[in-house]
Design a protein around this motif. Structure first.
Motif, PDB file in Angstrom:
ATOM      1  N   MET A   1       0.859  -1.032  -0.182  1.00 26.55           N
ATOM      2  CA  MET A   1      -0.194   0.038   0.309  1.00 26.55           C
ATOM      3  C   MET A   1       0.959   1.042   0.186  1.00 26.55           C
ATOM      4  SD  MET A   1      -3.438  -1.035  -0.103  1.00 26.55           S
ATOM      5  CE  MET A   1      -2.007  -2.410  -1.423  1.00 26.55           C
ATOM      6  N   SER A   2       1.926   0.940  -0.108  1.00 27.55           N
ATOM      7  CA  SER A   2       2.906   2.282   0.296  1.00 27.55           C
ATOM      8  C   SER A   2       3.683   3.211  -1.301  1.00 27.55           C
ATOM      9  CB  SER A   2       4.837   1.567   0.690  1.00 27.55           C
ATOM     10  OG  SER A   2       4.797   0.562  -0.657  1.00 27.55           O
ATOM     11  N   THR A   3       3.603   3.771  -1.224  1.00 26.91           N
ATOM     12  CA  THR A   3       3.955   5.358  -2.129  1.00 26.91           C
ATOM     13  C   THR A   3       4.475   3.896  -3.429  1.00 26.91           C
ATOM     14  OG1 THR A   3       3.138   7.103  -0.930  1.00 26.91           O
ATOM     15  CG2 THR A   3       4.390   7.351  -3.627  1.00 26.91           C
ATOM     16  N   PHE A   4       5.804   3.713  -3.230  1.00 32.67           N
ATOM     17  CA  PHE A   4       6.842   2.852  -2.863  1.00 32.67           C
ATOM     18  C   PHE A   4       6.209   2.185  -3.846  1.00 32.67           C
ATOM     19  CE2 PHE A   4      10.127  -0.218  -3.692  1.00 32.67           C
ATOM     20  CZ  PHE A   4      10.751   0.452  -4.131  1.00 32.67           C
ATOM     21  N   MET A   5       5.380   1.377  -4.032  1.00 30.36           N
ATOM     22  CA  MET A   5       4.491   0.446  -4.681  1.00 30.36           C
ATOM     23  C   MET A   5       3.463   0.528  -5.105  1.00 30.36           C
ATOM     24  SD  MET A   5       6.406  -2.632  -4.461  1.00 30.36           S
ATOM     25  CE  MET A   5       7.961  -3.425  -4.036  1.00 30.36           C
ATOM     26  N   ALA A   6       3.010   2.125  -5.244  1.00 31.80           N
ATOM     27  CA  ALA A   6       1.430   2.705  -5.829  1.00 31.80           C
ATOM     28  C   ALA A   6       1.292   2.282  -6.846  1.00 31.80           C
ATOM     29  CB  ALA A   6       1.563   3.724  -6.172  1.00 31.80           C
ATOM     30  N   HIS A   7       2.578   1.687  -8.491  1.00 34.62           N
ATOM     31  CA  HIS A   7       2.447   1.787  -9.576  1.00 34.62           C
ATOM     32  C   HIS A   7       2.997   0.475 -10.095  1.00 34.62           C
ATOM     33  CE1 HIS A   7       1.487   6.555 -10.587  1.00 34.62           C
ATOM     34  NE2 HIS A   7       2.613   6.274  -9.516  1.00 34.62           N
ATOM     35  N   ALA A   8       3.353  -0.540  -9.417  1.00 35.79           N
ATOM     36  CA  ALA A   8       3.415  -2.489  -9.638  1.00 35.79           C
ATOM     37  C   ALA A   8       2.025  -2.557 -10.620  1.00 35.79           C
ATOM     38  CB  ALA A   8       3.219  -2.930  -8.096  1.00 35.79           C
ATOM     39  N   GLN A   9       2.466  -3.299 -11.177  1.00 37.96           N
ATOM     40  CA  GLN A   9       1.746  -3.389 -12.535  1.00 37.96           C
ATOM     41  C   GLN A   9       1.935  -4.336 -12.384  1.00 37.96           C
ATOM     42  OE1 GLN A   9       2.060  -0.588 -16.205  1.00 37.96           O
ATOM     43  NE2 GLN A   9       3.662   0.456 -15.530  1.00 37.96           N
ATOM     44  N   GLU A  10       0.917  -5.151 -12.788  1.00 36.38           N
ATOM     45  CA  GLU A  10       0.550  -6.713 -12.866  1.00 36.38           C
ATOM     46  C   GLU A  10       0.701  -7.460 -14.543  1.00 36.38           C
ATOM     47  OE1 GLU A  10      -2.376 -10.293 -11.615  1.00 36.38           O
ATOM     48  OE2 GLU A  10      -3.229  -8.424 -12.286  1.00 36.38           O
ATOM     49  N   VAL A  11       2.110  -8.744 -14.212  1.00 36.47           N
ATOM     50  CA  VAL A  11       2.201  -9.025 -15.757  1.00 36.47           C
ATOM     51  C   VAL A  11       1.359  -9.606 -15.510  1.00 36.47           C
ATOM     52  CG1 VAL A  11       3.839 -10.713 -16.468  1.00 36.47           C
ATOM     53  CG2 VAL A  11       4.490  -9.339 -15.016  1.00 36.47           C
ATOM     54  N   LYS A  12       0.747  -9.901 -17.091  1.00 36.84           N
ATOM     55  CA  LYS A  12      -0.038 -11.122 -17.657  1.00 36.84           C
ATOM     56  C   LYS A  12       0.926 -11.852 -18.309  1.00 36.84           C
ATOM     57  CE  LYS A  12      -3.205  -7.640 -17.591  1.00 36.84           C
ATOM     58  NZ  LYS A  12      -1.929  -6.654 -16.942  1.00 36.84           N
ATOM     59  N   TYR A  13      -0.030 -13.055 -18.286  1.00 33.77           N
ATOM     60  CA  TYR A  13       1.006 -14.663 -18.873  1.00 33.77           C
ATOM     61  C   TYR A  13      -0.534 -15.062 -20.204  1.00 33.77           C
ATOM     62  CZ  TYR A  13       3.402 -14.220 -14.773  1.00 33.77           C
ATOM     63  OH  TYR A  13       3.712 -13.647 -13.345  1.00 33.77           O
ATOM     64  N   SER A  14       0.758 -15.540 -21.123  1.00 39.79           N
ATOM     65  CA  SER A  14       0.466 -15.705 -22.786  1.00 39.79           C
ATOM     66  C   SER A  14       0.267 -16.717 -23.205  1.00 39.79           C
ATOM     67  CB  SER A  14      -0.080 -14.228 -23.184  1.00 39.79           C
ATOM     68  OG  SER A  14       0.201 -14.650 -25.015  1.00 39.79           O
ATOM     69  N   LYS A  15      -0.065 -17.880 -24.236  1.00 41.28           N
ATOM     70  CA  LYS A  15       0.195 -18.819 -24.546  1.00 41.28           C
ATOM     71  C   LYS A  15       1.027 -18.130 -26.287  1.00 41.28           C
ATOM     72  CE  LYS A  15      -2.508 -22.316 -23.081  1.00 41.28           C
ATOM     73  NZ  LYS A  15      -1.616 -23.006 -22.928  1.00 41.28           N
ATOM     74  N   MET A  16       0.549 -17.531 -26.425  1.00 43.84           N
ATOM     75  CA  MET A  16       1.004 -16.911 -27.763  1.00 43.84           C
ATOM     76  C   MET A  16       1.880 -15.880 -27.599  1.00 43.84           C
ATOM     77  SD  MET A  16      -0.678 -18.488 -30.052  1.00 43.84           S
ATOM     78  CE  MET A  16      -0.540 -17.992 -31.110  1.00 43.84           C
ATOM     79  N   ARG A  17       2.867 -15.209 -28.708  1.00 45.65           N
ATOM     80  CA  ARG A  17       3.331 -13.989 -28.413  1.00 45.65           C
ATOM     81  C   ARG A  17       2.486 -12.662 -29.523  1.00 45.65           C
ATOM     82  NH1 ARG A  17       9.893 -15.610 -29.291  1.00 45.65           N
ATOM     83  NH2 ARG A  17       9.956 -13.111 -29.304  1.00 45.65           N
ATOM     84  N   GLU A  18       2.218 -12.236 -29.175  1.00 49.12           N
ATOM     85  CA  GLU A  18       0.898 -11.065 -29.582  1.00 49.12           C
ATOM     86  C   GLU A  18       2.300 -10.108 -30.301  1.00 49.12           C
ATOM     87  OE1 GLU A  18      -2.107  -8.317 -28.893  1.00 49.12           O
ATOM     88  OE2 GLU A  18      -2.185  -9.523 -27.355  1.00 49.12           O
ATOM     89  N   PRO A  19       1.927  -9.584 -31.325  1.00 48.57           N
ATOM     90  CA  PRO A  19       3.044  -8.607 -32.211  1.00 48.57           C
ATOM     91  C   PRO A  19       2.924  -7.681 -31.757  1.00 48.57           C
ATOM     92  CG  PRO A  19       2.075 -10.571 -33.651  1.00 48.57           C
ATOM     93  CD  PRO A  19       1.142 -10.694 -32.558  1.00 48.57           C
ATOM     94  N   ILE A  20       3.709  -6.422 -31.485  1.00 44.60           N
ATOM     95  CA  ILE A  20       3.953  -5.289 -31.065  1.00 44.60           C
ATOM     96  C   ILE A  20       3.361  -4.291 -32.484  1.00 44.60           C
ATOM     97  CG2 ILE A  20       4.767  -3.260 -30.110  1.00 44.60           C
ATOM     98  CD1 ILE A  20       5.684  -4.987 -28.040  1.00 44.60           C
ATOM     99  N   ARG A  21       3.162  -3.636 -32.803  1.00 48.58           N
ATOM    100  CA  ARG A  21       2.319  -2.478 -33.936  1.00 48.58           C
ATOM    101  C   ARG A  21       2.908  -1.932 -33.575  1.00 48.58           C
ATOM    102  NH1 ARG A  21      -2.430  -4.089 -32.673  1.00 48.58           N
ATOM    103  NH2 ARG A  21      -2.931  -2.501 -32.271  1.00 48.58           N
ATOM    104  N   ALA A  22       4.482  -1.613 -34.175  1.00 47.87           N
ATOM    105  CA  ALA A  22       5.936  -0.618 -33.936  1.00 47.87           C
ATOM    106  C   ALA A  22       5.129   0.478 -34.294  1.00 47.87           C
ATOM    107  CB  ALA A  22       6.614  -0.874 -34.363  1.00 47.87           C
TER     108      ALA A  22
END
Length: 262
Positions: free
Chosen positions: A148-169
């Motif tokens: 709950m601290s300010t230090f951890m306030a911007h922690a973001q959850e990792v998503k797990y996937s079977k596929m490597r979805e391309p990034i549209r650069a």
């Protein structure tokens, strides 16, 4: 964007196997500073090496290659443009389109893995595999932080996937690309329940947090007395105390038991 409903605690498994490991851990415990490493040192070869969809006109690709390529450092603007045009002219032929696409993709991956600081944490303090993989086979420690601290306030959850979805650069924003690249892993790693704190602007390096953000230190089940004494000494140097716990192997179950150090 920050993740809603963050866990009340985050955990970071650490080894003490090398002198650098010990010095980095001492910085956390005594100085309230923790290192955000570049992703190029991560143990998953797919991590932060996303697939890119680089469909775009040639002049757009040339500008992107010019912007990203490390070899243009030290060259003037006109020289960079001239060199980029030469590379794209020779490389964008039908015979070598795949190689050029790969070169641009590699430059994107280099920027991601070398210029962003990434601190990986998780929700579990008693995971057997996490202790084995990241805490020197249960001889290291697990750090407990206030979720709950300010230090951890911007922690973001990792998503797990079977596929490597391309990034549209060339269609997605910089933030969209970076978050997709930095927060997606193969579902082989789903057991980690990982969250990440990302430093886009300042990159890899030490980050200071408030001493009370560290709320506990757990010593691994295979750690010896020397490790416990070392940690007690570091705790005595802190500006405020922090609880010390000890992990042990359950006598009847495949479980890790956590108890206070006497």
């Amino acid at each position: 964007m920050p993740t809603e409903d963050l866990p009340s605690k985050f955990f970071k498994y650490r080894s003490l196997a090398t002198e650098q490991d010990r010095q980095r851990l001492r910085q956390v415990v005594v100085e309230s500073k923790i290192y955000f490493p570049p992703a190029k040192f991560f143990n998953d070869p797919f991590d932060l090496h996303p697939v890119f969809d680089l469909t775009a006109p040639r002049h757009v690709q040339r500008k992107d290659y010019e912007r990203l390529s490390k070899k243009y450092e030290g060259l003037g603007r006109a020289e960079r443009r001239k060199e980029a045009r030469r590379v794209m002219k020779t490389s964008m032929s039908q015979q070598s389109i795949a190689a050029t696409t790969r070169a641009i993709q590699d430059e994107h991956a280099r920027v991601i893995t070398e210029t962003v600081g990434v601190l990986c944490v998780c929700k579990k303090r008693d995971d057997i595999l996490m202790w084995s993989h990241y805490a020197d086979s249960h001889k290291g420690v697990c750090l407990e932080f206030d979720g709950m601290s300010t230090f951890m306030a911007h922690a973001q959850e990792v998503k797990y996937s079977k596929m490597r979805e391309p990034i549209r650069a060339y269609d997605e924003t910089h933030e969209q690309m970076m978050e997709k690249a930095l927060l997606t892993k193969s579902d082989h790693w789903a057991y980690e329940d990982e969250y990440r704190l990302l430093r886009y602007k300042d990159g890899p390096g030490l980050v200071e947090f408030r001493p009370h953000n560290l709320t506990g230190i757990i010593v691994g089940a295979n750690a010896d007395r020397t490790t416990i004494d070392l940690l007690k000494g570091w705790i005595s140097e802190r500006v405020e105390p922090v609880p010390l716990y000890c992990a042990s192997v359950s006598p009847t179950e495949f479980e890790i038991v956590i108890s206070a150090v006497g």
